[in-house]
Motif scaffolding. Structure first.
Motif, PDB file in Angstrom:
ATOM      1  N   TYR A   6       9.053  -4.407  13.685  1.00  8.72           N
ATOM      2  CA  TYR A   6       9.005  -3.455  12.569  1.00  8.72           C
ATOM      3  C   TYR A   6       8.756  -2.043  13.125  1.00  8.72           C
ATOM      4  N   ILE A   7       9.609  -1.087  12.700  1.00  5.37           N
ATOM      5  CA  ILE A   7       9.521   0.292  13.189  1.00  5.37           C
ATOM      6  C   ILE A   7       8.922   1.180  12.101  1.00  5.37           C
ATOM      7  N   ASP A   8       7.839   1.817  12.453  1.00  6.28           N
ATOM      8  CA  ASP A   8       7.135   2.690  11.520  1.00  6.28           C
ATOM      9  C   ASP A   8       7.533   4.137  11.803  1.00  6.28           C
ATOM     10  N   HIS A   9       7.545   4.951  10.767  1.00  2.00           N
ATOM     11  CA  HIS A   9       7.904   6.358  11.004  1.00  2.00           C
ATOM     12  C   HIS A   9       7.091   7.281  10.100  1.00  2.00           C
ATOM     13  N   ALA A  10       7.002   8.521  10.509  1.00  2.00           N
ATOM     14  CA  ALA A  10       6.322   9.538   9.702  1.00  2.00           C
ATOM     15  C   ALA A  10       7.005  10.858   9.978  1.00  2.00           C
ATOM     16  N   ASP A  11       7.062  11.705   8.967  1.00  4.99           N
ATOM     17  CA  ASP A  11       7.715  13.014   9.104  1.00  4.99           C
ATOM     18  C   ASP A  11       9.089  12.884   9.746  1.00  4.99           C
ATOM     19  N   SER A  17       3.548   4.585  18.367  1.00  2.30           N
ATOM     20  CA  SER A  17       3.006   3.215  18.358  1.00  2.30           C
ATOM     21  C   SER A  17       4.112   2.198  18.111  1.00  2.30           C
ATOM     22  N   SER A  18       5.188   2.630  17.415  1.00  2.10           N
ATOM     23  CA  SER A  18       6.303   1.707  17.205  1.00  2.10           C
ATOM     24  C   SER A  18       7.123   1.529  18.482  1.00  2.10           C
ATOM     25  N   LEU A  19       7.160   2.574  19.320  1.00  6.43           N
ATOM     26  CA  LEU A  19       7.873   2.425  20.600  1.00  6.43           C
ATOM     27  C   LEU A  19       7.144   1.408  21.479  1.00  6.43           C
ATOM     28  N   GLU A  20       5.807   1.408  21.381  1.00  2.35           N
ATOM     29  CA  GLU A  20       5.026   0.395  22.127  1.00  2.35           C
ATOM     30  C   GLU A  20       5.352  -1.000  21.586  1.00  2.35           C
ATOM     31  N   ALA A  21       5.395  -1.124  20.242  1.00  2.00           N
ATOM     32  CA  ALA A  21       5.716  -2.424  19.636  1.00  2.00           C
ATOM     33  C   ALA A  21       7.117  -2.868  20.042  1.00  2.00           C
ATOM     34  N   LEU A  22       8.054  -1.887  20.106  1.00  2.83           N
ATOM     35  CA  LEU A  22       9.427  -2.202  20.518  1.00  2.83           C
ATOM     36  C   LEU A  22       9.452  -2.752  21.943  1.00  2.83           C
ATOM     37  N   ASN A  96      -1.136  -0.399  13.705  1.00  5.01           N
ATOM     38  CA  ASN A  96      -1.562   0.867  13.082  1.00  5.01           C
ATOM     39  C   ASN A  96      -1.795   0.622  11.592  1.00  5.01           C
ATOM     40  N   ALA A  97      -1.973   1.692  10.828  1.00  5.72           N
ATOM     41  CA  ALA A  97      -2.345   1.524   9.412  1.00  5.72           C
ATOM     42  C   ALA A  97      -1.308   0.681   8.662  1.00  5.72           C
ATOM     43  N   THR A  98      -0.022   0.909   8.927  1.00  5.23           N
ATOM     44  CA  THR A  98       1.010   0.146   8.222  1.00  5.23           C
ATOM     45  C   THR A  98       0.952  -1.326   8.621  1.00  5.23           C
ATOM     46  N   GLY A  99       0.842  -1.575   9.924  1.00 10.74           N
ATOM     47  CA  GLY A  99       0.757  -2.966  10.401  1.00 10.74           C
ATOM     48  C   GLY A  99      -0.457  -3.678   9.798  1.00 10.74           C
ATOM     49  N   PRO A 156      -2.504  -0.377  19.149  1.00 10.27           N
ATOM     50  CA  PRO A 156      -1.909   0.853  19.677  1.00 10.27           C
ATOM     51  C   PRO A 156      -2.507   1.209  21.048  1.00 10.27           C
ATOM     52  N   ASN A 157      -1.672   1.745  21.919  1.00 10.74           N
ATOM     53  CA  ASN A 157      -2.072   2.166  23.274  1.00 10.74           C
ATOM     54  C   ASN A 157      -2.488   1.016  24.179  1.00 10.74           C
ATOM     55  N   SER A 158      -2.084  -0.213  23.876  1.00  9.15           N
ATOM     56  CA  SER A 158      -2.435  -1.287  24.802  1.00  9.15           C
ATOM     57  C   SER A 158      -1.204  -1.860  25.499  1.00  9.15           C
ATOM     58  N   TYR A 159      -0.020  -1.397  25.134  1.00 12.84           N
ATOM     59  CA  TYR A 159       1.193  -1.866  25.818  1.00 12.84           C
ATOM     60  C   TYR A 159       2.055  -0.640  26.119  1.00 12.84           C
ATOM     61  N   SER A 160       2.474  -0.503  27.373  1.00 14.43           N
ATOM     62  CA  SER A 160       3.188   0.728  27.770  1.00 14.43           C
ATOM     63  C   SER A 160       4.596   0.761  27.187  1.00 14.43           C
ATOM     64  N   VAL A 161       5.000   1.970  26.838  1.00 14.35           N
ATOM     65  CA  VAL A 161       6.387   2.159  26.387  1.00 14.35           C
ATOM     66  C   VAL A 161       7.295   2.052  27.600  1.00 14.35           C
TER      67      VAL A 161
END
Ligand SMILES: Cc1cc2nc3c(=O)[nH]c(=O)nc-3n(C[C@H](O)[C@H](O)[C@H](O)COP(=O)(O)OP(=O)(O)OC[C@H]3O[C@@H](n4cnc5c(N)ncnc54)[C@H](O)[C@@H]3O)c2cc1C
Length: 320
Positions: A6-11, A17-22, A96-99, A156-161
């Motif tokens: 799932y890809i989250d976005h803002a603005d 954080s979504s790139l990390e999830a990806l 993150n908040a959405t997840g 968030p911030n636990s898996y490198s992009v």
């Protein structure tokens, strides 16, 4: 069988954080010998084909503008439908908040096992066991997922992009978006600063700074470093700083690459929110302050003398 991220976005932009999830989801798909796809709800200006650089084959989009604002119930219904349409059996969210809002609801709806706070790829050789943080990051638990559909949310911030090359196919998913049961009547956005949850560097102040009038040096250092500002709970409780800057057990849990703590004692409840930071620098006049035990680098000294020197040194380094 596939992994759906799932890809989250803002603005209008995909969140870091979504790139990390990806990256996590793509590596997991490789490990499972299957494909990784991404799902995005709403509309963004970013070129979604570029998400292929993070290892996904398809980006599925449900581009209804109603989905530009998070409504956890609506999102859950749409994502559940997308899962059945794409045939995915492993779903990855950023924690993150959405997840946090959507993954548990999805788990209940699909009767799917869920691990929140994952910090490493699952061990798929021995069942499907995921390492996660527990007790505010003070310990790890290993949780085995037994259900046919598995949901993981990654801290968030636990898996490198991991960025490579490649381009993803974009396809629209035809999904009926249910009518919302709640209506957002106003949104107050913090503008002009780095979002705390996404920040690589955080400069944080505590009660040792004596009052809100002394936050200029925190903001100046943060500005020079492209950092977000944060604070301890009493600082927010005293209205020296806004509540969204409060980090810790009862505030935001963050994991930046660099956390600079100025005039903060390092109480256990504060550490619970920052102890996943990669490097911690502590500035405190009390050599016995507990924060020094957690620090990678420490300066024992009065913040009002040390901070101007640190700011000057950073300015020199940056040629300013
Ligand atoms: C249930 C519960 C939940 C909590 N949740 C949180 C939470 O989420 N986040 C959080 O932060 N706290 C939380 N707290 C509060 C926590 O226990 C501490 O009281 C709080 O973190 C202390 O904040 P502080 O370090 O800014 O202030 P203090 O404890 O007052 O420490 C100030 C520090 O500044 C140093 N100092 C003073 N003057 C200077 C100077 N001139 N230069 C350099 N250093 C100086 C002092 O040596 C001291 O170490 C919680 C408490 C409870 C009971």
């Amino acid at each position: 069988m596939s992994v759906l991220i799932y890809i989250d976005h803002a603005d209008n932009q995909v969140k870091k954080s979504s790139l990390e999830a990806l990256s996590y989801g793509s590596d997991l798909a490789k490990q499972l010998g299957t494909e990784a796809d991404a799902l995005i709800l709403g509309t963004v200006e970013d070129d979604l084909a570029l998400l292929g650089k993070y290892g996904v084959r398809n980006v599925y989009q449900v581009s209804n503008p109603q989905l530009n604002q998070l409504d956890a119930q609506v999102f859950t219904a749409v994502i559940a439908d997308a899962i059945s349409k794409t045939g995915a059996d492993t779903i990855v969210f950023s924690g993150n908040a959405t997840g946090k809002a959507v993954a548990p609801r999805l788990s209940a709806r699909l009767k799917a096992g869920l691990v929140t706070g994952a910090v490493a790829l699952p061990d798929t050789a021995n069942g499907f066991t995921v390492k996660k943080t527990v007790f505010s990051g003070k310990a790890f638990a290993f949780v085995q997922l037994l259900s046919p559909i598995k949901i993981i949310s990654v801290n968030p911030n636990s898996y490198s992009v991991k960025e490579g090359s490649g381009s993803a196919e974009i396809s629209s998913l035809d999904i009926t978006v249910p009518a919302p049961k709640v209506k957002v009547t106003a949104t107050n956005k913090v503008s002009g600063s780095v979002p705390l949850g996404e920040a690589e560097i955080v400069v944080s102040g505590g009660r040792g700074l004596k009052g809100p009038e002394n936050w200029g040096m925190i903001e100046e250092l943060a500005g020079l470093l492209g950092a977000a500002t944060a604070c301890s709970r009493p600082v927010a409780d005293s209205h020296w700083r806004p509540h969204h800057e409060h980090v810790g057990q009862t505030g935001l849990a963050i994991a930046p690459n660099l956390y600079i703590a100025v005039g903060i004692s390092g109480a256990i409840q504060h550490l619970a929110g920052v102890n996943r930071s990669k490097v911690i620098v502590v500035i405190n006049k009390d050599p016995e302050a507990p924060f020094f035990k957690q620090a990678d680098y420490g300066i024992v000294g009065d913040a009002f003398e040390v901070m101007p020197k640190v700011i000057d040194a950073v300015k020199k380094l940056k040629g300013k």
